[in-house]
Design a protein around this motif. Sequence first.
Motif, PDB file in Angstrom:
ATOM      1  N   GLY A  36       0.670  -1.187   0.064  1.00  0.00           N
ATOM      2  CA  GLY A  36       0.106  -0.143  -0.251  1.00  0.00           C
ATOM      3  C   GLY A  36       0.809   1.199  -0.022  1.00  0.00           C
ATOM      4  O   GLY A  36       1.641   1.391  -0.958  1.00  0.00           O
ATOM      5  N   PRO A  76      -4.522   3.655  -0.437  1.00  0.00           N
ATOM      6  CA  PRO A  76      -3.295   3.996  -1.024  1.00  0.00           C
ATOM      7  C   PRO A  76      -3.643   4.259  -2.628  1.00  0.00           C
ATOM      8  O   PRO A  76      -3.800   3.479  -3.410  1.00  0.00           O
ATOM      9  CB  PRO A  76      -2.691   2.688  -0.950  1.00  0.00           C
ATOM     10  N   TYR A 114       0.368  -2.105  -6.222  1.00  0.00           N
ATOM     11  CA  TYR A 114      -0.261  -1.283  -5.330  1.00  0.00           C
ATOM     12  C   TYR A 114      -0.785  -0.115  -6.102  1.00  0.00           C
ATOM     13  O   TYR A 114      -0.885   0.042  -6.996  1.00  0.00           O
ATOM     14  CB  TYR A 114       0.914  -0.685  -4.218  1.00  0.00           C
ATOM     15  N   GLY A 158      -9.579  -1.903  -3.302  1.00  0.00           N
ATOM     16  CA  GLY A 158      -8.498  -3.290  -2.899  1.00  0.00           C
ATOM     17  C   GLY A 158      -9.194  -4.418  -2.933  1.00  0.00           C
ATOM     18  O   GLY A 158      -8.672  -5.484  -3.512  1.00  0.00           O
TER      19      GLY A 158
END
Length: 316
Positions: free
Chosen positions: A166, A265, A286, A292
């Motif tokens: 992240g 992130p 990432y 996510g």
Amino acid sequence: MSDVSVVGGGVIGLTVAHELAAEGHAVTVIAARDHRASVSSVAAAIWFPHDVAPTPRVLASGEASYRRFVQLAADPSTGVRLRHGTVVHRRPDPDLSWTSAVPGTAVAQTVPEGATGVRCLLPLAVTDAYLAWLQKQVQGLGVRFEARTVASLDDVAGDVVVVAAGLGSAALLGGDDELYPIRGQVVRLANPGLTDWWLDGDNPAGLTYVVPRDHDVVCGGTDDVGSWDESTHADVEAAVLARVTALVPELAGQPVLSRAAGLRPARTSVRLERVDGHARPVIACYGHGGAGFTLSWGEAADVVRLVQQSEPARRN
């Protein structure tokens, strides 16, 4: 098969570890905080590409994850549920690219005044149950866990390293000016019997979402770009509660069960690629913003492909 170290223990790191181990790789997950202390545990965890650029690759990854979550929802122990709900739009030209991954979408008949919407069936994850289930599956595949901070990739063993940490990924890869935090604050209320969810990202009063789970309702939220503040604030919570109760009046007066804040992130675009300049294959995964869970299984499949493509070069 390779010895692979995955740096990061959130939903992306755990899912990547699962798919690599399922392909026969020897996998180690390294993270200072386990999933219970990660931003993944704060998420409403409903399938939707929030705070992520909807590129063709990202949409394909989301579609693959949608299919996987539908399969997992057949087993209640996974913590994945399929629920109907409404995505509210308040702009004349909303981005509907995500609907290509979702079968059976329809025009919503009940929306706030002046808005339009899409009614559909989406997977959501009861985060504590799902992440605990996922970690158990990963452990069952023989994945090892190391609870420690990684200051440098030189401190990481393995033939291949996957960086899925992240916001911590940039420092391990020599910096990344395109990566930044988006702070999100949520409050979890007792569930008065709701099953339908609401996503109202264009609400003029602020980001608003209502995601009922088994025993609570995740209410949000905020999109504080650039903020590194992980504490909760009473005034922000009061504003969130005002917005969600205006959207779903049944929530008025429900007791607060818990509250949390986390840092998504975010990046100008998801970074999933092999990173040059290292003696062994290093793969970046990432920058998924608030998506996510939404992208996790598709991203993991792409990481597996990159690892497999790297193996002949490593052997040669």
